[in-house]
Design a protein around this motif. Sequence first.
Motif, mmCIF file in Angstrom:
data_model
loop_
_atom_site.group_PDB
_atom_site.id
_atom_site.type_symbol
_atom_site.label_atom_id
_atom_site.label_comp_id
_atom_site.label_asym_id
_atom_site.label_seq_id
_atom_site.Cartn_x
_atom_site.Cartn_y
_atom_site.Cartn_z
ATOM 1 N N LEU A 238 0.823 -1.215 0.000
ATOM 2 C CA LEU A 238 0.000 0.000 0.000
ATOM 3 C C LEU A 238 0.853 1.260 0.000
ATOM 4 N N ALA A 239 2.016 1.189 -0.587
ATOM 5 C CA ALA A 239 2.977 2.290 -0.537
ATOM 6 C C ALA A 239 2.395 3.589 -1.080
ATOM 7 N N GLY A 240 2.560 4.654 -0.311
ATOM 8 C CA GLY A 240 2.281 5.997 -0.792
ATOM 9 C C GLY A 240 0.871 6.272 -1.249
ATOM 10 N N GLY A 241 -0.103 5.509 -0.738
ATOM 11 C CA GLY A 241 -1.482 5.681 -1.187
ATOM 12 C C GLY A 241 -1.863 4.782 -2.339
ATOM 13 N N MET A 242 -1.103 3.714 -2.540
ATOM 14 C CA MET A 242 -1.401 2.742 -3.598
ATOM 15 C C MET A 242 -2.853 2.285 -3.503
ATOM 16 N N PRO A 243 -3.568 2.215 -4.649
ATOM 17 C CA PRO A 243 -4.937 1.689 -4.586
ATOM 18 C C PRO A 243 -4.978 0.313 -3.939
ATOM 19 N N VAL A 244 -5.978 0.088 -3.128
ATOM 20 C CA VAL A 244 -6.071 -1.163 -2.382
ATOM 21 C C VAL A 244 -6.109 -2.370 -3.316
ATOM 22 N N ASP A 245 -6.828 -2.269 -4.420
ATOM 23 C CA ASP A 245 -6.900 -3.403 -5.347
ATOM 24 C C ASP A 245 -5.523 -3.766 -5.894
ATOM 25 N N GLU A 246 -4.719 -2.761 -6.199
ATOM 26 C CA GLU A 246 -3.365 -3.016 -6.694
ATOM 27 C C GLU A 246 -2.502 -3.620 -5.599
ATOM 28 N N GLY A 247 -2.682 -3.155 -4.365
ATOM 29 C CA GLY A 247 -1.959 -3.748 -3.249
ATOM 30 C C GLY A 247 -2.282 -5.219 -3.068
ATOM 31 N N TRP A 248 -3.559 -5.547 -3.213
ATOM 32 C CA TRP A 248 -3.960 -6.956 -3.109
ATOM 33 C C TRP A 248 -3.352 -7.786 -4.235
ATOM 34 N N ARG A 249 -3.290 -7.240 -5.452
ATOM 35 C CA ARG A 249 -2.697 -8.000 -6.557
ATOM 36 C C ARG A 249 -1.244 -8.347 -6.244
ATOM 37 N N SER A 250 -0.504 -7.380 -5.699
ATOM 38 C CA SER A 250 0.891 -7.625 -5.360
ATOM 39 C C SER A 250 1.012 -8.687 -4.265
ATOM 40 N N LEU A 251 0.207 -8.564 -3.220
ATOM 41 C CA LEU A 251 0.284 -9.513 -2.113
ATOM 42 C C LEU A 251 -0.130 -10.912 -2.554
ATOM 43 N N HIS A 252 -1.176 -11.021 -3.367
ATOM 44 C CA HIS A 252 -1.588 -12.334 -3.876
ATOM 45 C C HIS A 252 -0.466 -12.973 -4.690
ATOM 46 N N HIS A 253 0.137 -12.194 -5.582
ATOM 47 C CA HIS A 253 1.252 -12.713 -6.366
ATOM 48 C C HIS A 253 2.352 -13.249 -5.453
ATOM 49 N N PHE A 254 2.686 -12.475 -4.438
ATOM 50 C CA PHE A 254 3.772 -12.855 -3.546
ATOM 51 C C PHE A 254 3.456 -14.159 -2.821
ATOM 52 N N CYS A 255 2.253 -14.247 -2.289
ATOM 53 C CA CYS A 255 1.894 -15.413 -1.478
ATOM 54 C C CYS A 255 1.601 -16.654 -2.311
ATOM 55 N N GLU A 256 1.048 -16.480 -3.491
ATOM 56 C CA GLU A 256 0.631 -17.635 -4.296
ATOM 57 C C GLU A 256 1.673 -18.044 -5.333
ATOM 58 N N ASN A 257 2.484 -17.090 -5.799
ATOM 59 C CA ASN A 257 3.400 -17.386 -6.908
ATOM 60 C C ASN A 257 4.868 -17.222 -6.565
ATOM 61 N N VAL A 258 5.160 -16.741 -5.365
ATOM 62 C CA VAL A 258 6.555 -16.597 -4.940
ATOM 63 C C VAL A 258 6.846 -17.496 -3.742
ATOM 64 N N LEU A 259 6.109 -17.341 -2.663
ATOM 65 C CA LEU A 259 6.395 -18.077 -1.433
ATOM 66 C C LEU A 259 6.463 -19.595 -1.616
ATOM 67 N N PRO A 260 5.519 -20.220 -2.337
ATOM 68 C CA PRO A 260 5.595 -21.683 -2.473
ATOM 69 C C PRO A 260 6.905 -22.135 -3.119
ATOM 70 N N ARG A 261 7.465 -21.322 -3.986
ATOM 71 C CA ARG A 261 8.709 -21.694 -4.660
ATOM 72 C C ARG A 261 9.929 -21.450 -3.778
ATOM 73 N N LEU A 262 9.774 -20.615 -2.787
ATOM 74 C CA LEU A 262 10.883 -20.400 -1.844
ATOM 75 C C LEU A 262 10.923 -21.488 -0.789
ATOM 76 N N LYS A 263 9.753 -22.022 -0.447
ATOM 77 C CA LYS A 263 9.711 -23.089 0.561
ATOM 78 C C LYS A 263 10.378 -24.351 0.061
ATOM 79 N N ASP A 264 10.506 -24.471 -1.254
ATOM 80 C CA ASP A 264 11.182 -25.639 -1.836
ATOM 81 C C ASP A 264 12.675 -25.432 -1.943
ATOM 82 N N LYS A 265 13.152 -24.226 -1.545
ATOM 83 C CA LYS A 265 14.552 -23.869 -1.721
ATOM 84 C C LYS A 265 15.465 -24.809 -0.926
#
Length: 330
Positions: A303-330
Motif C-alpha cells: 500500500l505504498a504511498g497511497g497505492m490503490p487497495v486493489d493493486e496492493g492486493w494484486r501484489s500480495l496475492h502474487h507474492f503469497c501464491e506465486n513466490v512463497l511456495p517456490r521459496l519453501k522448496d529452496k
Amino acid sequence: MPTTVVRFNLVDPAATPASLSERYKAALEMATYADDRGISTVQTEEHHGAENNWLPSPFAFAGAVFGATRRIAVTVSAIIGPLHDPLRLAEDIAVLDLLSGGRLVTVAGIGYRPEEYERAGVDFKRRGELQDELLETLLAAWTGEPFDFRGRTVRVTPRPFTRPHPLLLVGGSSKAAARRAARFGLPFFPSAHLPELEAYYTEQLAEHGTEGWTMMPAAETPLLHIADDPDRTWAEHGAHFLHEARTYASWQTRAKGAIRSAVKSAASTVEELRAEGIYRVVTPEECVAYAKGGTGGLILHPLAGGMPVDEGWRSLHHFCENVLPRLKDK
C-alpha cells in the motif's frame, strides 16, 4: 526460506476519513491473509502530524493485527521513544505482549523531526536524556517490582508474557545510539547497512560488560511490489512510490545529515526512482530469483504511498501464491 515482511504505514495523501477507514481495514485483512500464508512479520511505523496521514499509532494497529492473527510477528520500527510517557508505554507493550503471546518487537528510536517534538511539547534538545529514561523505565517496569521513577516509587502491572522482557531494540544511525544500546544491554537496530556502526556497538558491549546482538538491514533492502507487467505498474502507480520517497527525502533533508536510512532517495521523477532500485516492481519470477540470490529478507510494501487497495492486493496475492511456495522448496 528468507525472512518475509509486509510493511504498512497507511499513507494516503488523498484520503478522506471514509477511504482511510477502508485502507485500514484492508491492511488488517492483508495481515490476516499474510499470516495464513506463512509470512514472518508485519512491520509498521510511527510519525505524527504528517499531511499524508502517516500512521501515528502503531501499537493500536499492532493490537488489531494480533487480534486477527495467530503466528505473525509485528515489528514496530520505530517508535519515537521520547514522545511516549514511559509508564504508559511499559503498560501498552506488556498488554500487547500478553495478547500476542510474545509476537511484538519494538524498536525504540529518537526520531529526527523537530516538528514532532514541538507538536508534543517535548524539548528536542533533551531527546537523548529522555530516551535513556525511557529505556531504564521499561526494563525496570517489566520486572513487576516497585522502582523509583521521577522521585516516587511506582509499580507497573501486569507483567509481560515474554521473559525476561518483551523484545526491545535500540534503533538509530549514530554512535550515541550504539552506545546507548550497549550500555543497556539491548540489541541494536541500525537504520541502514552500517557495518562500521555494528563494529562500534560490539566494542561498546565489551566496554560496558554487557551482551547484545545487531539486527541490521542488508546492503540492499528494496521495497518490493509484485506485478505481471512492471513497466505498466510503474507507469500507472509509480507516483505512489515517488510520493513516499519524496516525503522521506524532505524529512531527511531538514534533519541535515542526522539520519542515515535504508530508504534514502534523491529521485525527483518516477524514472529516477525506478533507476535507483530502492522501490522495485518485479515479476514473480524475478522475485524468486532475487530471493534465491541470498540477498536477505523480502520486504513487500503493498500500500505504498497511497497505492490503490486493489493493486496492493494484486501484489500480495502474487507474492503469497506465486513466490512463497517456490521459496519453501529452496
